[in-house]
Design an enzyme around this catalytic site. Structure first.
Site, PDB file in Angstrom:
ATOM      1  N   GLN A 297       0.826  -1.213   0.000  1.00 49.20           N
ATOM      2  CA  GLN A 297       0.000   0.000   0.000  1.00 49.20           C
ATOM      3  C   GLN A 297       0.862   1.266   0.000  1.00 49.20           C
ATOM      4  O   GLN A 297       0.514   2.278   0.595  1.00 49.20           O
ATOM      5  CB  GLN A 297      -0.939  -0.013   1.211  1.00 49.20           C
ATOM      6  CG  GLN A 297      -2.086  -1.001   1.104  1.00 49.20           C
ATOM      7  CD  GLN A 297      -3.061  -0.621  -0.005  1.00 49.20           C
ATOM      8  OE1 GLN A 297      -3.273   0.558  -0.298  1.00 49.20           O
ATOM      9  NE2 GLN A 297      -3.672  -1.621  -0.619  1.00 49.20           N
ATOM     10  N   SER A 298       1.976   1.215  -0.702  1.00 48.58           N
ATOM     11  CA  SER A 298       2.936   2.309  -0.700  1.00 48.58           C
ATOM     12  C   SER A 298       2.358   3.603  -1.261  1.00 48.58           C
ATOM     13  O   SER A 298       1.857   3.643  -2.390  1.00 48.58           O
ATOM     14  CB  SER A 298       4.167   1.909  -1.520  1.00 48.58           C
ATOM     15  OG  SER A 298       4.997   3.022  -1.762  1.00 48.58           O
TER      16      SER A 298
END
Length: 331
Positions: free
Chosen positions: A70-71
């Site tokens: 989920q960068s």
């Protein structure tokens, strides 16, 4: 330094009147770096203006970015790359099963057309040789890759938050605000390092407090002076930080990076219901949880003025179960 000016700046500095009242003081202001504009915004936009400009100056046509599934850096890089005409290779790591959740930032990565390579990383930030392998693939098809530092935390990324410091100091003067403290979340440390260099070299008269979302205090005490010292050298800055000038807290991480904590959930709900502002579960939610606890523990006095730097990351909210995020609010 070359700079690719894509951010919507300056970002607002807003009084959080209702949150301040709910906590019984201090005066809290939000520096809204969740509103930097590109790719739904966040603190990475400021960093990428300098990092991507360097990549373009070196003749790169493909950016290689690593981060968690989920960068925020991956999502924003993919969006800014479209504006700059660059290709993007995302190398995203985490524990098995996380990559199956095509939600939040991962969904946006797909919409942006980024090519994604998933790797299992234990520990989470150990990508081994996966970045170089992707770079070799880009070279094999005639491309020119540029591997970005983890979290955008090199000297170019720090430059973004030295500039942000100058922007805030001008806003403080315009609003006649004299903050006692600036609070920000710490992941890889680049934003905090840039703010620290800005404070030391531009005359900031406030205490810079960092709330870790992943690393231990011992690690940060060793890593930040070294990284910020290198950044100061490369940027030609006179003042370099020592350990004694750091104020970092590691008691709000929880079980692991990205794992929800009750305090983080409370902070997300409280800020949404008092100010109509959304925090994320990974960075700004835990940073706010730390701020709230420091107020309740009276380590931050009721008569102080505190600026909270909102680093963005809200798309990650949609990767968590709603029942785990929504709760009753107490003050």
């Amino acid at each position: 330094m070359p700079r690719l000016r894509l951010a919507q700046l300056p970002t607002p500095l807003e009084d959080a009147v209702h949150l301040s009242r709910a906590l019984g003081g201090p005066r809290i202001l939000f520096k809204r770096d969740d509103l930097t504009g590109v790719g739904l915004g966040g603190n990475k936009v400021r960093k990428l203006e300098f990092i991507m400009a360097r990549a373009l100056a070196e003749g790169a046509d493909t950016l290689i970015v690593c981060g968690g599934y989920q960068s925020n850096l991956a999502r924003i890089t993919a969006a800014m790359a479209k504006r700059a005409g660059l290709a993007v290779e995302l190398v995203l790591g985490g524990v098995p099963g996380e990559a199956q959740l095509r939600q939040g930032n991962l969904l946006l990565d797909e919409l942006l057309g980024a090519n994604v390579t998933f790797v299992e990383t234990v520990p989470r930030w150990d990508f081994g040789d996966s970045l170089e392998r992707v770079a070799d693939q880009v070279r094999a098809r005639g491309g020119h890759p540029f591997i970005m530092p983890l979290g955008g935390s090199g000297p170019e990324g720090m430059a973004g938050y030295i500039c942000a410091t100058a922007e805030m100091l001008a806003q403080f003067d315009a609003m006649s605000v004299q903050p006692d403290r600036l609070v920000v979340g710490i992941g890889s440390g680049g934003t905090y390092s840039g703010l620290l260099l800005g404070k030391l070299n531009l005359g900031g008269q406030y205490r810079l407090t960092g709330i870790s979302v992943s690393r231990t205090q011992d690690y940060l005490h060793e890593a930040i002076p070294e990284a910020a010292g290198l950044g100061a050298q490369m940027l030609g800055l006179a003042h370099r930080p020592t350990v004694s000038e750091l104020d970092v807290h590691d008691g709000y991480v929880g079980d692991s990076y990205g794992a929800l904590t009750p305090a983080c959930v409370e902070a997300i709900n409280l800020v949404a219901r008092t100010e109509g502002v959304f925090l994320d579960p990974v960075y700004s939610g835990k940073a706010m949880a730390g701020l709230i606890d420091l107020i309740r523990q009276r380590q931050i006095a009721k008569d102080e003025t505190v600026v909270f730097l909102h680093t963005g990351g809200q798309p990650a909210l949609f990767a968590y179960p709603p029942d785990a995020l929504v709760t009753a609010v107490t003050t």
